[in-house]
Design a protein around this motif. Sequence first.
Motif, PDB file in Angstrom:
ATOM      1  N   GLN B  81       0.836  -1.212   0.000  1.00 40.58           N
ATOM      2  CA  GLN B  81       0.000   0.000   0.000  1.00 40.58           C
ATOM      3  C   GLN B  81       0.865   1.254   0.000  1.00 40.58           C
ATOM      4  OE1 GLN B  81      -2.247  -0.899   3.506  1.00 40.58           O
ATOM      5  NE2 GLN B  81      -4.159  -1.186   2.363  1.00 40.58           N
ATOM      6  N   ALA B  82       1.901   1.238   0.842  1.00 40.31           N
ATOM      7  CA  ALA B  82       2.794   2.397   0.935  1.00 40.31           C
ATOM      8  C   ALA B  82       3.466   2.665  -0.399  1.00 40.31           C
ATOM      9  CB  ALA B  82       3.832   2.167   2.022  1.00 40.31           C
ATOM     10  N   GLN B  83       3.813   1.580  -1.114  1.00 38.94           N
ATOM     11  CA  GLN B  83       4.438   1.750  -2.431  1.00 38.94           C
ATOM     12  C   GLN B  83       3.453   2.360  -3.417  1.00 38.94           C
ATOM     13  OE1 GLN B  83       5.791  -2.191  -3.267  1.00 38.94           O
ATOM     14  NE2 GLN B  83       7.866  -1.761  -2.550  1.00 38.94           N
ATOM     15  N   ARG B  84       2.231   1.854  -3.387  1.00 41.23           N
ATOM     16  CA  ARG B  84       1.237   2.380  -4.325  1.00 41.23           C
ATOM     17  C   ARG B  84       0.967   3.859  -4.068  1.00 41.23           C
ATOM     18  NH1 ARG B  84      -1.101  -2.654  -4.290  1.00 41.23           N
ATOM     19  NH2 ARG B  84      -2.484  -2.226  -2.558  1.00 41.23           N
ATOM     20  N   HIS B  85       1.096   4.271  -2.788  1.00 41.67           N
ATOM     21  CA  HIS B  85       0.875   5.685  -2.466  1.00 41.67           C
ATOM     22  C   HIS B  85       2.153   6.503  -2.553  1.00 41.67           C
ATOM     23  CE1 HIS B  85      -2.804   3.991  -0.298  1.00 41.67           C
ATOM     24  NE2 HIS B  85      -3.241   4.697  -1.331  1.00 41.67           N
ATOM     25  N   GLN B  86       3.222   5.915  -3.129  1.00 42.69           N
ATOM     26  CA  GLN B  86       4.475   6.635  -3.368  1.00 42.69           C
ATOM     27  C   GLN B  86       5.054   7.216  -2.074  1.00 42.69           C
ATOM     28  OE1 GLN B  86       5.614   6.240  -6.486  1.00 42.69           O
ATOM     29  NE2 GLN B  86       3.722   5.119  -6.756  1.00 42.69           N
ATOM     30  N   MET B  87       4.963   6.437  -0.970  1.00 42.19           N
ATOM     31  CA  MET B  87       5.500   6.928   0.294  1.00 42.19           C
ATOM     32  C   MET B  87       6.971   6.594   0.450  1.00 42.19           C
ATOM     33  SD  MET B  87       2.500   5.851   2.850  1.00 42.19           S
ATOM     34  CE  MET B  87       0.904   6.633   2.774  1.00 42.19           C
ATOM     35  N   VAL B  88       7.433   5.553  -0.235  1.00 44.28           N
ATOM     36  CA  VAL B  88       8.792   5.075  -0.054  1.00 44.28           C
ATOM     37  C   VAL B  88       9.560   5.149  -1.367  1.00 44.28           C
ATOM     38  CG1 VAL B  88      10.153   3.255   1.010  1.00 44.28           C
ATOM     39  CG2 VAL B  88       7.697   3.331   1.373  1.00 44.28           C
ATOM     40  N   ALA B  89      10.759   5.702  -1.303  1.00 40.40           N
ATOM     41  CA  ALA B  89      11.636   5.661  -2.472  1.00 40.40           C
ATOM     42  C   ALA B  89      12.871   4.862  -2.097  1.00 40.40           C
ATOM     43  CB  ALA B  89      12.027   7.065  -2.903  1.00 40.40           C
ATOM     44  N   TYR B  90      13.344   4.075  -3.043  1.00 37.87           N
ATOM     45  CA  TYR B  90      14.445   3.155  -2.753  1.00 37.87           C
ATOM     46  C   TYR B  90      15.552   3.369  -3.773  1.00 37.87           C
ATOM     47  CZ  TYR B  90      16.739  -1.499  -2.706  1.00 37.87           C
ATOM     48  OH  TYR B  90      17.634  -2.534  -2.668  1.00 37.87           O
ATOM     49  N   VAL B  91      16.764   3.541  -3.303  1.00 34.53           N
ATOM     50  CA  VAL B  91      17.920   3.645  -4.197  1.00 34.53           C
ATOM     51  C   VAL B  91      18.844   2.465  -3.889  1.00 34.53           C
ATOM     52  CG1 VAL B  91      19.807   5.092  -5.018  1.00 34.53           C
ATOM     53  CG2 VAL B  91      17.732   6.158  -4.150  1.00 34.53           C
ATOM     54  N   PRO B  92      18.834   1.442  -4.757  1.00 33.18           N
ATOM     55  CA  PRO B  92      19.632   0.256  -4.461  1.00 33.18           C
ATOM     56  C   PRO B  92      21.130   0.520  -4.513  1.00 33.18           C
ATOM     57  CG  PRO B  92      18.394  -0.032  -6.507  1.00 33.18           C
ATOM     58  CD  PRO B  92      18.091   1.322  -6.003  1.00 33.18           C
ATOM     59  N   GLN B  93      21.875  -0.444  -3.946  1.00 36.42           N
ATOM     60  CA  GLN B  93      23.322  -0.296  -3.816  1.00 36.42           C
ATOM     61  C   GLN B  93      23.985  -0.152  -5.179  1.00 36.42           C
ATOM     62  OE1 GLN B  93      24.973  -3.402  -1.514  1.00 36.42           O
ATOM     63  NE2 GLN B  93      27.071  -2.748  -1.744  1.00 36.42           N
ATOM     64  N   ALA B  94      23.779  -1.142  -6.044  1.00 35.19           N
ATOM     65  CA  ALA B  94      24.333  -1.057  -7.387  1.00 35.19           C
ATOM     66  C   ALA B  94      23.169  -1.097  -8.352  1.00 35.19           C
ATOM     67  CB  ALA B  94      25.268  -2.222  -7.651  1.00 35.19           C
ATOM     68  N   GLU B  95      23.057  -0.094  -9.191  1.00 29.88           N
ATOM     69  CA  GLU B  95      22.002  -0.099 -10.195  1.00 29.88           C
ATOM     70  C   GLU B  95      22.405  -1.106 -11.262  1.00 29.88           C
ATOM     71  OE1 GLU B  95      19.148   1.104 -10.295  1.00 29.88           O
ATOM     72  OE2 GLU B  95      19.151   2.563  -8.677  1.00 29.88           O
ATOM     73  N   SER B  96      21.700  -2.225 -11.292  1.00 28.69           N
ATOM     74  CA  SER B  96      22.057  -3.266 -12.260  1.00 28.69           C
ATOM     75  C   SER B  96      21.295  -3.041 -13.547  1.00 28.69           C
ATOM     76  CB  SER B  96      21.734  -4.633 -11.678  1.00 28.69           C
ATOM     77  OG  SER B  96      20.374  -4.668 -11.326  1.00 28.69           O
ATOM     78  N   VAL B  97      21.353  -1.824 -14.063  1.00 29.25           N
ATOM     79  CA  VAL B  97      20.620  -1.525 -15.292  1.00 29.25           C
ATOM     80  C   VAL B  97      21.582  -1.541 -16.473  1.00 29.25           C
ATOM     81  CG1 VAL B  97      18.921  -0.124 -14.078  1.00 29.25           C
ATOM     82  CG2 VAL B  97      20.910   0.966 -15.080  1.00 29.25           C
TER      83      VAL B  97
END
Lengths: 285, 263
Positions: B81-97
């Motif tokens: 629910q918190a994710q759907r309401h954009q309450m939490v942002a996450y920046v992972p350790q290594a962006e594996s993109v």
Amino acid sequence: MMDIVTWLTEPFQHVFMVKALLVSSVVGGVCALLSCFMTLKGWALMGDAVSHAVLPGVVIAYALGLPFALGAFVFGVGSVAIIGLIKQSTRVKEDTAIGLVFTGFFALGLVLVSKVRSSVDLSHILFGNVLGIPPQDLQQTIVIAVLVLLVLLVFRRDLILFCFDPTHAQSIGISTGFLHYLLLSSLSLAAVAGLQTVGIILVVAMLVTPGATAYLLTDSFLTMGWLAVASGVFSSVVGTYVSYWSDASPAGCIVLVQTLLFVAAMVLAPKHGLLGRKTIRPFSR
Amino acid sequence: MGTVRLCPGAQPPPRIVVHNLSVSYGSVLALSKVSLQLKQGIICGLVGMNGSGKSTLFKALMGFARPSTGTICINGQSVAQAQRHQMVAYVPQAESVDWDFPLSVADVVMMGRYGSMGLLRIPRSCDYEAVRHSLERVELWPLRHRQIGELSGGQRKRAFLARALAQGASILLLDEPFNGVDVRTERLMAHLFRAFRYEQRTLLISTHDMGHITGFCDQVVLINKTVLAYGETSEVFTQENLALTFGGSVLDRSPSPYDQTNG
């Protein structure tokens, strides 16, 4: 010497050529747009697998008198589900699982073609039948292509995000499972549309090559999409013409034009081509 | 400059409540009986050895790792629910993109806004504003048209921080944000983190740098498969606790690479 106007207009005197040009350019364009996602997601092998795995579905659908898209859809998505199952539940690696499943499905298709009495001509499925496409298949193919086109256009931003960074998609509450199956379903449907045009063996070219060509030419997804579609449609039209005048296999001509375009891009692309790579990108790994 | 527009639902005081959380991968227990609470407007440092479960804690907070026991509550809501309401942002350790992906820096930051857009993800003027504001804060606005792979390591980290900012979340989870960044990025990030605290956001930051903990973390969590110590930095960040966390003393001498400091 034949004049250029005759070269361009004479094929239009034949209904079968008008149909062939129509189908091959619509299918070529839609497959080209999908090929952008395939190359960026790294799903080229998956495209190969799915396009082969739809064969038994197509044969069964023909035998039962159902739309061939339905059979292709069930077997296309089913084959990927089985690949996933094998990967998860055994120690076999993914590329092995892909090789196993698509050949298995393809073999099943071959057996069915030879045993089930139907109007299916194996060589049409293997090598395409764009010059003699029956009216009901023509309709279905166009409907499928338009459907896939709409899905890709409506969900393009989500699909780009899914290809680029699925972790982020999940973290903002976007369902990656939905997008995975959406892209997979589009792949199955596009494969069966492409099958009508160039046949099972070469359909993977339509699902990979235009995207790869466009990828070398630009750093913007929007431009990449347009370039891929342009190269897909161009290849279909030129390939069909060349096949008419040289009496060569249309599927072979279409894919050959696509491949030549890729080679041209590989050599001449301004930034990522072999000749154009004047400066090394400052921070690329 | 105004603050980044928060999405509806992101306004109530951010609070993370983790109760009795355990996570295991197969038969390997990664986290066991973790309980902690993060208040609004604090920076909390997460300290532990490699493999101590820091990334697992982040993954559990983002719903990527399924807890075998325990609950996680974010602003009184479930993780999903918190994710759907954009309450939490996450920046992972290594962006594996894929860094060759045909996207510009601005395109990537715009992806932070997708969760609050309509089904077609057509950017509105407030989305462009948020992207501009976020890029200005991480000092990447002049590079917005660059292809994402044409950024340096530190700039890439800043671009992904900008994406998290553009999301407008009140809770930021940052896994090793200082790993492998240049001095300019490190200073800018430390400055931004203090600014986020002033904006009443809640930050959970894992780091190996003890200077950052004492520099700007209000609270600290020491973990090794479970919470060893947790509270105000001044009370918790002691040599005894660190020795407990790292299985040996860290601060009183510099160990040689051959030292076996099994505590």
